[in-house]
Design a protein around this motif. Structure first.
Motif, short mmCIF file in Angstrom:
data_model
loop_
_atom_site.label_atom_id
_atom_site.label_comp_id
_atom_site.label_asym_id
_atom_site.label_seq_id
_atom_site.Cartn_x
_atom_site.Cartn_y
_atom_site.Cartn_z
N LEU A 85 30.54 -92.37 -72.37
CA LEU A 85 29.67 -91.23 -72.69
C LEU A 85 30.24 -89.95 -72.11
O LEU A 85 30.28 -88.92 -72.78
CB LEU A 85 28.26 -91.47 -72.16
CG LEU A 85 27.27 -90.33 -72.35
CD1 LEU A 85 27.02 -90.09 -73.84
CD2 LEU A 85 25.97 -90.62 -71.63
N PHE A 86 30.71 -90.00 -70.88
CA PHE A 86 31.30 -88.83 -70.24
C PHE A 86 32.55 -88.36 -70.99
O PHE A 86 32.72 -87.16 -71.24
CB PHE A 86 31.63 -89.13 -68.78
CG PHE A 86 32.34 -88.00 -68.09
CD1 PHE A 86 31.65 -86.86 -67.72
CD2 PHE A 86 33.70 -88.07 -67.84
CE1 PHE A 86 32.30 -85.80 -67.10
CE2 PHE A 86 34.37 -87.03 -67.22
CZ PHE A 86 33.66 -85.89 -66.84
N ALA B 127 28.98 -83.29 -84.32
CA ALA B 127 29.18 -83.99 -83.05
C ALA B 127 28.33 -85.26 -82.99
O ALA B 127 28.80 -86.31 -82.53
CB ALA B 127 28.85 -83.08 -81.87
N TYR B 128 27.10 -85.20 -83.47
CA TYR B 128 26.23 -86.36 -83.45
C TYR B 128 26.77 -87.46 -84.35
O TYR B 128 26.81 -88.64 -83.96
CB TYR B 128 24.82 -85.98 -83.89
CG TYR B 128 23.90 -87.16 -83.98
CD1 TYR B 128 23.39 -87.75 -82.83
CD2 TYR B 128 23.56 -87.72 -85.21
CE1 TYR B 128 22.57 -88.86 -82.91
CE2 TYR B 128 22.74 -88.82 -85.29
CZ TYR B 128 22.24 -89.39 -84.14
OH TYR B 128 21.43 -90.48 -84.21
N TYR C 73 29.78 -89.04 -82.78
CA TYR C 73 29.36 -89.89 -81.67
C TYR C 73 28.87 -91.24 -82.19
O TYR C 73 29.23 -92.29 -81.66
CB TYR C 73 28.26 -89.19 -80.87
CG TYR C 73 27.70 -90.04 -79.76
CD1 TYR C 73 28.47 -90.36 -78.65
CD2 TYR C 73 26.40 -90.51 -79.81
CE1 TYR C 73 27.97 -91.13 -77.63
CE2 TYR C 73 25.88 -91.29 -78.79
CZ TYR C 73 26.68 -91.60 -77.70
OH TYR C 73 26.18 -92.38 -76.69
N PHE D 216 33.37 -88.94 -74.16
CA PHE D 216 33.03 -88.39 -75.47
C PHE D 216 32.38 -87.03 -75.35
O PHE D 216 32.69 -86.11 -76.11
CB PHE D 216 32.10 -89.32 -76.25
CG PHE D 216 31.76 -88.75 -77.59
CD1 PHE D 216 32.64 -88.87 -78.64
CD2 PHE D 216 30.59 -88.04 -77.79
CE1 PHE D 216 32.36 -88.31 -79.88
CE2 PHE D 216 30.29 -87.48 -79.02
CZ PHE D 216 31.18 -87.62 -80.06
N THR D 217 31.49 -86.86 -74.39
CA THR D 217 30.82 -85.58 -74.21
C THR D 217 31.82 -84.48 -73.88
O THR D 217 31.77 -83.39 -74.45
CB THR D 217 29.76 -85.68 -73.10
OG1 THR D 217 28.83 -86.71 -73.45
CG2 THR D 217 29.01 -84.38 -72.93
N THR D 218 32.75 -84.79 -72.98
CA THR D 218 33.76 -83.81 -72.61
C THR D 218 34.64 -83.45 -73.81
O THR D 218 34.89 -82.26 -74.07
CB THR D 218 34.63 -84.35 -71.47
OG1 THR D 218 33.78 -84.68 -70.37
CG2 THR D 218 35.66 -83.34 -71.03
N SER D 219 35.09 -84.45 -74.54
CA SER D 219 35.94 -84.16 -75.70
C SER D 219 35.17 -83.45 -76.80
O SER D 219 35.71 -82.57 -77.47
CB SER D 219 36.58 -85.44 -76.23
OG SER D 219 35.60 -86.33 -76.69
N ALA D 220 33.89 -83.77 -76.98
CA ALA D 220 33.08 -83.10 -78.00
C ALA D 220 32.89 -81.62 -77.65
O ALA D 220 32.97 -80.76 -78.53
CB ALA D 220 31.73 -83.79 -78.15
N ILE D 221 32.67 -81.33 -76.38
CA ILE D 221 32.49 -79.94 -75.96
C ILE D 221 33.78 -79.15 -76.16
O ILE D 221 33.76 -78.02 -76.68
CB ILE D 221 32.02 -79.87 -74.49
CG1 ILE D 221 30.59 -80.35 -74.38
CG2 ILE D 221 32.16 -78.46 -73.93
CD1 ILE D 221 30.10 -80.53 -72.97
#
Length: 68
Positions: free
Chosen positions: A30-31, A6-7, A10, A33-38
């Motif tokens: 950021l929101f 994930a890092y 990103y 990417f964070t949502t899709s990464a989770i």
């Protein structure tokens, strides 16, 4: 479990989109990417124990587990 993958994704997304230069919609990016990464990490870990990059690091170091 999948944090390294994930890092790295990103960091690649920042470079691909060019977010280093812009400051306005960075919070929205950021929101998203964070949502899709989770969501992707959750789906991935339902089928596999490690992420792709974690497995690449785990496989070569596996023989060292028997050294004491």
């Amino acid at each position: 479990m999948i944090a390294l993958t994930a890092y790295v994704l990103y960091d690649l997304a920042i470079r691909a989109v060019g977010m280093k230069e812009e400051t306005g919609p960075a919070l929205l990016s950021l929101f998203l990417f964070t949502t899709s990464a989770i969501l992707c990490a959750t789906a991935w870990t339902r089928h596999f124990r490690r992420g792709p990059l974690e497995y690449l690091l785990y496989a070569p170091t596996r023989p060292t587990r028997s050294i004491r």
